[in-house]
Design a protein around this motif. Sequence first.
Motif, PDB file in Angstrom:
ATOM      1  N   VAL A  69       0.850  -1.189   0.000  1.00  0.00           N
ATOM      2  CA  VAL A  69       0.000   0.000   0.000  1.00  0.00           C
ATOM      3  C   VAL A  69       0.888   1.243   0.000  1.00  0.00           C
ATOM      4  N   TYR A  70       0.535   2.192  -0.846  1.00  0.00           N
ATOM      5  CA  TYR A  70       1.246   3.469  -0.939  1.00  0.00           C
ATOM      6  C   TYR A  70       0.319   4.568  -0.430  1.00  0.00           C
ATOM      7  N   PHE A  71       0.863   5.385   0.463  1.00  0.00           N
ATOM      8  CA  PHE A  71       0.049   6.400   1.126  1.00  0.00           C
ATOM      9  C   PHE A  71       0.363   7.805   0.623  1.00  0.00           C
ATOM     10  N   ASP A  72       1.101   7.889  -0.473  1.00  0.00           N
ATOM     11  CA  ASP A  72       1.364   9.187  -1.080  1.00  0.00           C
ATOM     12  C   ASP A  72       1.026   9.107  -2.563  1.00  0.00           C
ATOM     13  N   GLU A  73       1.104  10.225  -3.240  1.00  0.00           N
ATOM     14  CA  GLU A  73       0.735  10.261  -4.655  1.00  0.00           C
ATOM     15  C   GLU A  73       1.816   9.677  -5.554  1.00  0.00           C
ATOM     16  N   ALA A  74       3.023   9.516  -5.029  1.00  0.00           N
ATOM     17  CA  ALA A  74       4.127   9.050  -5.863  1.00  0.00           C
ATOM     18  C   ALA A  74       3.924   7.612  -6.327  1.00  0.00           C
ATOM     19  N   GLY A  75       3.449   6.760  -5.432  1.00  0.00           N
ATOM     20  CA  GLY A  75       3.100   5.407  -5.814  1.00  0.00           C
ATOM     21  C   GLY A  75       4.274   4.462  -5.983  1.00  0.00           C
ATOM     22  N   ARG A  76       3.998   3.345  -6.639  1.00  0.00           N
ATOM     23  CA  ARG A  76       4.933   2.226  -6.709  1.00  0.00           C
ATOM     24  C   ARG A  76       6.241   2.572  -7.397  1.00  0.00           C
ATOM     25  N   GLU A  77       6.207   3.394  -8.429  1.00  0.00           N
ATOM     26  CA  GLU A  77       7.416   3.641  -9.213  1.00  0.00           C
ATOM     27  C   GLU A  77       8.336   4.697  -8.610  1.00  0.00           C
ATOM     28  N   SER A  78       7.928   5.310  -7.527  1.00  0.00           N
ATOM     29  CA  SER A  78       8.751   6.342  -6.917  1.00  0.00           C
ATOM     30  C   SER A  78      10.024   5.743  -6.325  1.00  0.00           C
ATOM     31  N   ARG A  79      11.163   6.410  -6.575  1.00  0.00           N
ATOM     32  CA  ARG A  79      12.413   6.022  -5.923  1.00  0.00           C
ATOM     33  C   ARG A  79      12.469   6.719  -4.575  1.00  0.00           C
ATOM     34  N   ARG A  80      12.427   5.919  -3.527  1.00  0.00           N
ATOM     35  CA  ARG A  80      12.430   6.451  -2.171  1.00  0.00           C
ATOM     36  C   ARG A  80      13.869   6.715  -1.736  1.00  0.00           C
ATOM     37  N   ASN A  81      14.127   7.860  -1.124  1.00  0.00           N
ATOM     38  CA  ASN A  81      15.438   8.121  -0.563  1.00  0.00           C
ATOM     39  C   ASN A  81      15.599   7.222   0.657  1.00  0.00           C
ATOM     40  N   THR A  82      16.441   6.225   0.521  1.00  0.00           N
ATOM     41  CA  THR A  82      16.560   5.206   1.560  1.00  0.00           C
ATOM     42  C   THR A  82      17.389   5.653   2.751  1.00  0.00           C
ATOM     43  N   ARG A  83      17.984   6.831   2.659  1.00  0.00           N
ATOM     44  CA  ARG A  83      18.846   7.329   3.723  1.00  0.00           C
ATOM     45  C   ARG A  83      19.882   6.253   4.089  1.00  0.00           C
ATOM     46  N   SER A  84      20.024   5.922   5.351  1.00  0.00           N
ATOM     47  CA  SER A  84      21.099   5.007   5.746  1.00  0.00           C
ATOM     48  C   SER A  84      20.782   3.537   5.515  1.00  0.00           C
ATOM     49  N   VAL A  85      19.621   3.220   4.976  1.00  0.00           N
ATOM     50  CA  VAL A  85      19.402   1.863   4.487  1.00  0.00           C
ATOM     51  C   VAL A  85      20.486   1.510   3.464  1.00  0.00           C
ATOM     52  N   THR A  86      20.988   2.550   2.784  1.00  0.00           N
ATOM     53  CA  THR A  86      22.068   2.383   1.807  1.00  0.00           C
ATOM     54  C   THR A  86      23.271   1.667   2.400  1.00  0.00           C
ATOM     55  N   LYS A  87      23.533   1.891   3.668  1.00  0.00           N
ATOM     56  CA  LYS A  87      24.715   1.287   4.287  1.00  0.00           C
ATOM     57  C   LYS A  87      24.691  -0.232   4.179  1.00  0.00           C
ATOM     58  N   TYR A 188      32.470  -8.535  22.101  1.00  0.00           N
ATOM     59  CA  TYR A 188      33.049  -8.764  20.772  1.00  0.00           C
ATOM     60  C   TYR A 188      34.363  -8.015  20.562  1.00  0.00           C
ATOM     61  N   GLY A 189      34.876  -7.369  21.614  1.00  0.00           N
ATOM     62  CA  GLY A 189      36.153  -6.679  21.510  1.00  0.00           C
ATOM     63  C   GLY A 189      36.119  -5.447  20.633  1.00  0.00           C
ATOM     64  N   ARG A 190      34.942  -4.838  20.498  1.00  0.00           N
ATOM     65  CA  ARG A 190      34.780  -3.673  19.628  1.00  0.00           C
ATOM     66  C   ARG A 190      34.000  -2.569  20.339  1.00  0.00           C
ATOM     67  N   ALA A 191      34.302  -1.327  19.991  1.00  0.00           N
ATOM     68  CA  ALA A 191      33.584  -0.173  20.532  1.00  0.00           C
ATOM     69  C   ALA A 191      32.779   0.465  19.403  1.00  0.00           C
ATOM     70  N   PHE A 192      31.477   0.324  19.455  1.00  0.00           N
ATOM     71  CA  PHE A 192      30.585   0.827  18.407  1.00  0.00           C
ATOM     72  C   PHE A 192      30.529   2.348  18.430  1.00  0.00           C
ATOM     73  N   SER A 193      30.571   2.963  17.251  1.00  0.00           N
ATOM     74  CA  SER A 193      30.378   4.402  17.105  1.00  0.00           C
ATOM     75  C   SER A 193      29.821   4.648  15.708  1.00  0.00           C
ATOM     76  N   TYR A 194      28.586   5.145  15.628  1.00  0.00           N
ATOM     77  CA  TYR A 194      27.905   5.265  14.342  1.00  0.00           C
ATOM     78  C   TYR A 194      28.590   6.316  13.481  1.00  0.00           C
ATOM     79  N   CYS A 195      29.099   5.901  12.323  1.00  0.00           N
ATOM     80  CA  CYS A 195      29.988   6.756  11.531  1.00  0.00           C
ATOM     81  C   CYS A 195      29.695   6.613  10.041  1.00  0.00           C
ATOM     82  N   THR A 196      28.963   7.554   9.487  1.00  0.00           N
ATOM     83  CA  THR A 196      28.667   7.535   8.051  1.00  0.00           C
ATOM     84  C   THR A 196      29.934   7.688   7.221  1.00  0.00           C
ATOM     85  N   GLY A 243      28.160   5.526  -0.580  1.00  0.00           N
ATOM     86  CA  GLY A 243      27.758   4.257   0.012  1.00  0.00           C
ATOM     87  C   GLY A 243      27.157   4.400   1.384  1.00  0.00           C
ATOM     88  N   GLY A 244      27.202   5.607   1.952  1.00  0.00           N
ATOM     89  CA  GLY A 244      26.718   5.813   3.309  1.00  0.00           C
ATOM     90  C   GLY A 244      25.297   6.285   3.431  1.00  0.00           C
TER      91      GLY A 244
END
Length: 363
Positions: A69-87, A188-196, A243-244
């Motif tokens: 279901v699409y809740f905007d006028e753009a519809g199925r063919e719209s390219r959505r800006n995926t933001r950090s899903v790109t990562k 896991y011996g690692r320190a997480f830090s969110y870094c685009t 890529g980020g």
Amino acid sequence: MRSLLVAALGLALVSSPVAAEPAWPVAAPESQDVSAEGLAAMDTAVRAGTFQKITSVLIARHGRLVHEVYFDEAGRESRRNTRSVTKTVTAMLVGAAVARGDIASVDAPILPFVADHGPFDNPDPRKAAITVEDLLTMSSLLECDDDNSFSRGNEERMYLIEDWVKFALDLPIRGFPAWIPKPADQPYGRAFSYCTAGVTTLGAVVQAATGEPLQAFAREALFGPLGIEGEQWQTSPTGLAQGGGGLGLRSRDLLTLGQLLLNQGRWDGRQVLPEAFAKAMTAPHSTVDPERGDYGYLVWLPTYQVNGVAHPAWAMAGTGGNKVVIVPDLDTVVVVTTENYNVRNPHGLADALIAGHALAAMK
């Protein structure tokens, strides 16, 4: 990435030709043990504005599309800006490069691939030890934290610099004051830090390793085999595909990427990504914090509570609450796209929609 900032900087969009979308078998919800009534209630809540500006909700169960279901006028063919899903897409491209032998393994140091961006400020031998896996797990020692506006490596500072890879590797090594456990003292011996900036650099590593522009390699190794077309990349001032963040894809494309992970790298009978790498992507390698849990290879590892039952999940997530959530024990993929960029707790809104409606509709 923020769309206003992208517009202000004049970043280029690179698109691939438009063609057919991935083929999805469609099934009635009830045939896949999903409550049609529950899904209808979800759509009603979305249209009522309960979750602010949701633009699409797609659900696949047992490999079949049961809700779209699409809740905007753009519809199925719209390219959505995926933001950090790109990562997460960038992590997949690392897997494809490893499979081809262009990157020896995730233990490969990154510096030889990006040395031409140097020389780098704040020289330190520990920079030479940064590996592909360090960037995949958001745990390099670079002082880079998008959640801290004071961090020298904060994403917003990167966009003010022409060469984003040099920006990342110019950063100093981060410090660990007494109140922050050192990597050796963390799970896991690692320190997480969110870094685009680190993931942007990882894209440059893939590009150098394969000898192809990142977007060309993505088309050859990932999007082409999945039937994804018309993708829209944002690029840096030097022409590096980002890529980020910011990759434009259709909602069905996002569903396909989620199903690829659920199928451990297989799509339509073809092993697109190595099974071992797909499994590694969704295994814990670092810990974000007690509330958000563990992190894989540029994949979040949340747990959704649905009617008192815990469901471990894998998630691709971007600003505004844009999400691709894979729930293995329910054999389900949920895509939620939004425009909730300036509202409070957008990820909480998306998660409430996913847990309280989409997953609650599973029988």
